[in-house]
Scaffold this motif. Structure first.
Motif, PDB file in Angstrom:
ATOM      1  N   PHE C 251      17.183  -2.083  65.799  1.00  0.00           N
ATOM      2  CA  PHE C 251      16.261  -3.011  65.638  1.00  0.00           C
ATOM      3  C   PHE C 251      16.750  -4.201  64.777  1.00  0.00           C
ATOM      4  O   PHE C 251      16.430  -5.476  64.941  1.00  0.00           O
ATOM      5  CB  PHE C 251      14.806  -2.462  65.008  1.00  0.00           C
ATOM      6  N   VAL C 252      17.462  -4.068  63.934  1.00  0.00           N
ATOM      7  CA  VAL C 252      17.984  -4.921  63.036  1.00  0.00           C
ATOM      8  C   VAL C 252      18.610  -5.978  63.597  1.00  0.00           C
ATOM      9  O   VAL C 252      18.538  -7.326  63.281  1.00  0.00           O
ATOM     10  CB  VAL C 252      19.264  -4.386  61.916  1.00  0.00           C
ATOM     11  N   SER C 253      19.303  -5.959  64.692  1.00  0.00           N
ATOM     12  CA  SER C 253      20.011  -6.928  65.446  1.00  0.00           C
ATOM     13  C   SER C 253      19.393  -7.353  66.758  1.00  0.00           C
ATOM     14  O   SER C 253      19.980  -8.034  67.490  1.00  0.00           O
ATOM     15  CB  SER C 253      21.669  -6.746  65.467  1.00  0.00           C
ATOM     16  N   MET C 254      18.179  -6.739  67.141  1.00  0.00           N
ATOM     17  CA  MET C 254      17.339  -7.015  68.288  1.00  0.00           C
ATOM     18  C   MET C 254      16.744  -8.289  67.897  1.00  0.00           C
ATOM     19  O   MET C 254      16.207  -8.516  66.933  1.00  0.00           O
ATOM     20  CB  MET C 254      16.775  -5.926  68.760  1.00  0.00           C
ATOM     21  N   LEU C 255      16.186  -8.825  69.130  1.00  0.00           N
ATOM     22  CA  LEU C 255      15.200  -9.769  69.081  1.00  0.00           C
ATOM     23  C   LEU C 255      13.993  -9.390  69.312  1.00  0.00           C
ATOM     24  O   LEU C 255      13.799  -8.476  70.306  1.00  0.00           O
ATOM     25  CB  LEU C 255      15.688 -11.077  70.011  1.00  0.00           C
ATOM     26  N   SER C 259      12.727  -6.153  72.320  1.00  0.00           N
ATOM     27  CA  SER C 259      12.319  -5.085  71.455  1.00  0.00           C
ATOM     28  C   SER C 259      11.004  -4.340  71.661  1.00  0.00           C
ATOM     29  O   SER C 259      10.825  -3.448  71.213  1.00  0.00           O
ATOM     30  CB  SER C 259      12.773  -5.229  70.240  1.00  0.00           C
TER      31      SER C 259
END
Lengths: 354, 354, 354, 354
Positions: C251-255, C259
């Motif tokens: 999730f850290v690098s998701m938009l 997500s």
């Protein structure tokens, strides 16, 4: 852990001091979907309210409760319910004279030794004022018990000093301000309490609480027996110094042959046990007696000490109830309601074949 | 939650049925560094043991306790202590005749209705047999209280039927098998109990428990008052139907002017309060009275019902104590010890300036 | 309070050390009326059992569990269930050499500083041996979840060192001894673990646990979210150093736009959330990843200190698992089962209109 | 039980909804004698406050906290502390359009299915608004930890989307509004967040929390390991989907030989373990990573269903944070402080020889 919470599934946590801004509670574990509004809580708050007769403390409080959360469009949502009741009637200057003196019969000494600090004004956290929000929380439980289980809880004065009243016989009676059943003794009681008031004295009382229409099966074996949790809840009211379930101390001089409640296909034939067998409700009315000690902060002087451990004589100025047993009744009903609601919720998870 | 645990920081959880393999407990929260061995627990177990006199149940049990964990090289390690006591003396065939009958005064009816299933043999989980491991756990607390705080807990019979004994006056007395202080009344008591035994009857009792050298400050305000937690623990013993702290029900007819404990620079002048003020210990001895109901499972026949709700007459065959008040004393001491140890641990975290 | 209990309504309390007589538990809050016997618990105990392959510790244990109470005629009675598993395979002499040395990566140092005393033999209370009774208790929960809710819990190895396995796709697979889904990688894995064994080294692992057929509505808002209680339970297994729910650290690098799990009248379209929304189960499979650290007690020497704070070199002799991630799988499944059963019971009391 | 409380000895219970009158808490178990005033709580409340930069929700709130009890003459008294924060900035009409629609990624669906009723306005009880009072309660813990143990807790952004920041190296830095340590990357970050804002999108984040000067010995073995309780507390914050202690998921591909923290007479040589060994603090800094999911309620439309299970397209109108990871930092610090204070109090009762 620090003792400001009660209940496992229906859980009430409180805060507030006698002379603080307000008294409040968080009531957790109320199932969703119950109709609830502030008016539902006001009836019992009014029964407990100070200043409503000449035999209770003249402190003036509106005791209007505010529901701050947990109710949406008139229904409980299952989330925690915040309750708030403002303090209006406190006059802290009245208590200035005891700032450094321990009042015998009060928690001043023990709070000071326990914590190193305490709010001396009107008893602070130890004041009976704290019970106002128990009554509000208990009213939520009472409504739940009545609407979903038809459980009715009523408290009565059964003795003040040496004046004894008939044991309640489950008839719905019109409440008088003494919550007692013998109208013919009210004149005598009035006279006695007037005398006490004039002499600046106080008296103890016996209070009986009865709960009817209890489902069979409430209470946990071993440590959390229903009677054990009831004793915990009611002994947690200031001034309660004894509790009996059913025949209580009468059992001491009874024989086994006449103290057992015989059973018949139509039900139990007697109720010596007070509705609880092996720690579990048996469907009969739950009957509880409480011993209430006399109010300690009376005008008659008493020997005591101050914070420097010097002997002093103390004559209380503060307002007080000549018999705290009267106003304790709605509080005791509320505490019993809290225990019963908690155990009804606990029982819902215990048996796979229901 | 299901009621088989007691205590917050010093926490006892138990299991076991009267006619199961064994009775056991997990005792959690015992501080590390305490000398402990099985012998420490045996003294009180022997006091409670059945079969030790003709006035208690003849069921034979060794009641040797095994410490299974939490002790290493004779010291507690701070981890949970497992306790196990085997059952030897049960004879389940003796109970076959009640497999489908509810014994009045017992938990058979309420367990069955609560759970849909129950172990009828010797009362199953509701048997007084379960208290054996409370006594073992309480002995850990007693050792802690004595060694680190010099707290002494003693229980006494103060009434059986109409025979009253002197209130204990804190003198260390040699225990007799009745835990009573008036040796001159033992002959009378023997005679009375023999008569009960012959007639297959039983009798109630009043038990007094006294704890001395209590530190000031134990107990939490509001719901977990020391008296509230004591009431919970002691009402959680089967057969206890009433509890008084200090003057208890005597307060009902007392006036405020003669019920307050005056204070002096040398300490309190009286102890009406029974050692607890505002829910917090005041350093005086804690004094508790218990009402014990007569044993219900006696030989005298009684009307009851079976599982099909048919009326039957029942005459108990099982072994029983003519007065359960005798063997309850070490159990009551253990329960009080558990509460006091728990509150001593709780108090250690409450005040920053100690 | 001292941390040896888990769960609110379904509550497991444990005791026992690696080299003590036995490991045990009390399982409280099991509803009455459930079919239960010792065989029900043995399947998972066998999966966790040491000595079953060359890649787990060679310590020999039968791990037969004894049910001591709470079951009568094959049905749970609603009372507390005592569980006992004997220790046979310990050889305390093997551990004598570390009596005064802190093993890096182990709890020796922290236990000693915390308690002042500790049982150094085989890790004492901190040993993975303690988890054997969690598996037994968890098997009760698993049976309840499967029989009454059709909930299935399965754990898999998804990474060992740099060897990655396919994410499980919910197909029921035949368990191999690595609980991994890619049979073609087992040869590679065997080779890698053999190499580790020879060099006296160990390796970390990633474990994935999936629970299917979860009812919607489990988990409490705010602090006891279902994911919070799962994290508590699984982080409470030694060697677990990280946990993810659903996409976890991805999730850290998701938009936000890619997500969110879109909803459709037939249900959710994706499961980034791992089955939990706002702390409450949404009916999709619960997906959890765990980071398992490598076994610390390996043969390769390490710098450390002894009890006198003197530098020493330590080479472990004791038996160990080259990858603790393999045997941790049934433990992790058991802990998840305990949490789910607890929340199913908790949910039964939350809503009036069901 | 219903999940609105956290902690055992230091215990926080909360109430309140996003669009209710106020948010409140009762903080129980604060030792007496601590200097405390409302200003002590305001610093962290201001750090969390909405509307303070263009990259957080524009909702306007003063977030002034009122202490309602438990403090007298500037000192805590040991009694429960009531906290209240008013809601001013809510506009319920803005949420009318979702009255019958489940927002994907939100708790609307699960609350509705769990309780049958829910307050849809601004997320009701599930709103991040609820965390305001966690920050206030946590500030009490932070003050206690700093003043009596010199414990310092700091949170940092370590990743947003694909922009990574240096891991914090314990240097005291001046807080910028992103709580990040690489000033040279702030320009890049600003640009990225501006782009997200324009496109109505959001992004995930990684947050690192570090606590220094931790006493050795915090945490309970077995279930209530310090890491387990930390995981519970931090996973109990909405949007947190993963947690690592120390090297966390890096352990998966590490060997035992390079993942153990060697010990030397001057202390540990490395800190792979993140300050916790066997569930107990070892005196090294506690290092935690959190995975934060992107805000779900963004302007970009999404497929969803309404209460009648009909497919609809939803475009959120409400105000939102483009990256919730920024404002979550003071909340995460507060939750860690609550756990540490609780375990410091718990540890005070564990060892007799201190």
């Amino acid at each position: 852990m620090a003792g400001n919470s009660i209940g496992q599934l229906f859980r009430v946590t409180t805060f507030g001091e006698s002379h603080g801004i307000c008294i409040g509670a968080i009531v957790d574990g109320v199932p969703s979907g119950i109709d609830l509004c502030e008016k539902d809580l006001q009836y019992d708050l009014n029964r407990r309210r100070p200043g409503i007769s000449k035999f209770v403390t003249p402190r003036k409080e509106l005791d209007h409760v505010k529901i701050l959360s947990g109710v949406f469009k008139g229904k409980t949502t299952g989330t925690s319910i915040g309750l708030l009741i403002m303090n209006y009637g406190h006059n802290s200057n009245e208590y200035k004279y005891i700032e450094n003196i321990y009042r015998p019969g009060h928690a001043d000494f023990t709070y000071h030794k326990k914590y190193g600090y305490y709010d001396y004004r009107g008893g602070g956290r130890a004041s009976a004022r704290e019970t106002v929000v128990r009554v509000a929380a208990g009213a939520i439980a009472k409504k739940f018990l009545l609407n979903y289980y038809n459980i009715i809880i009523n408290g009565y004065l059964t003795q003040i000093g040496n004046i004894k009243f008939n044991a309640p016989n489950f008839l719905k009676i019109k409440n008088n301000k003494f919550y007692c059943l013998n109208k013919n003794k009210i004149y005598k009681l009035n006279k006695f309490l007037n005398m006490l008031k004039k002499s600046g004295n106080s008296v103890g009382a016996k209070v009986t609480i009865i709960a009817k229409n209890i489902p069979i099966g409430l209470g946990e074996p071993v440590f959390d027996k229903l009677n054990a949790d009831i004793a915990h809840a009611l002994m947690g009211i200031g001034a309660v110094k004894g509790i009996e379930i059913g025949d209580g101390f009468k059992f001491v001089s009874m024989l086994g042959s006449n103290s057992r409640d015989e059973m018949h296909h139509n039900g139990f034939i007697s109720n010596h046990a007070g509705g609880i067998l092996g720690g579990i409700s048996n469907g009969q009315p739950i009957i509880i007696n409480l011993a209430i000690k006399p109010t300690s902060s009376i005008k008659i002087p008493i020997k005591t000490i101050n914070h420097d451990n010097t002997n002093v004589n103390l004559s209380n100025h503060g307002r007080h109830d000549p018999c705290i047993g009267i106003r304790i009744i709605p509080v005791a009903e509320a505490m019993l309601a809290i225990v019963l609601m908690d155990h009804i919720l606990r029982q819902q998870t215990q048996c796979i074949n229901k």
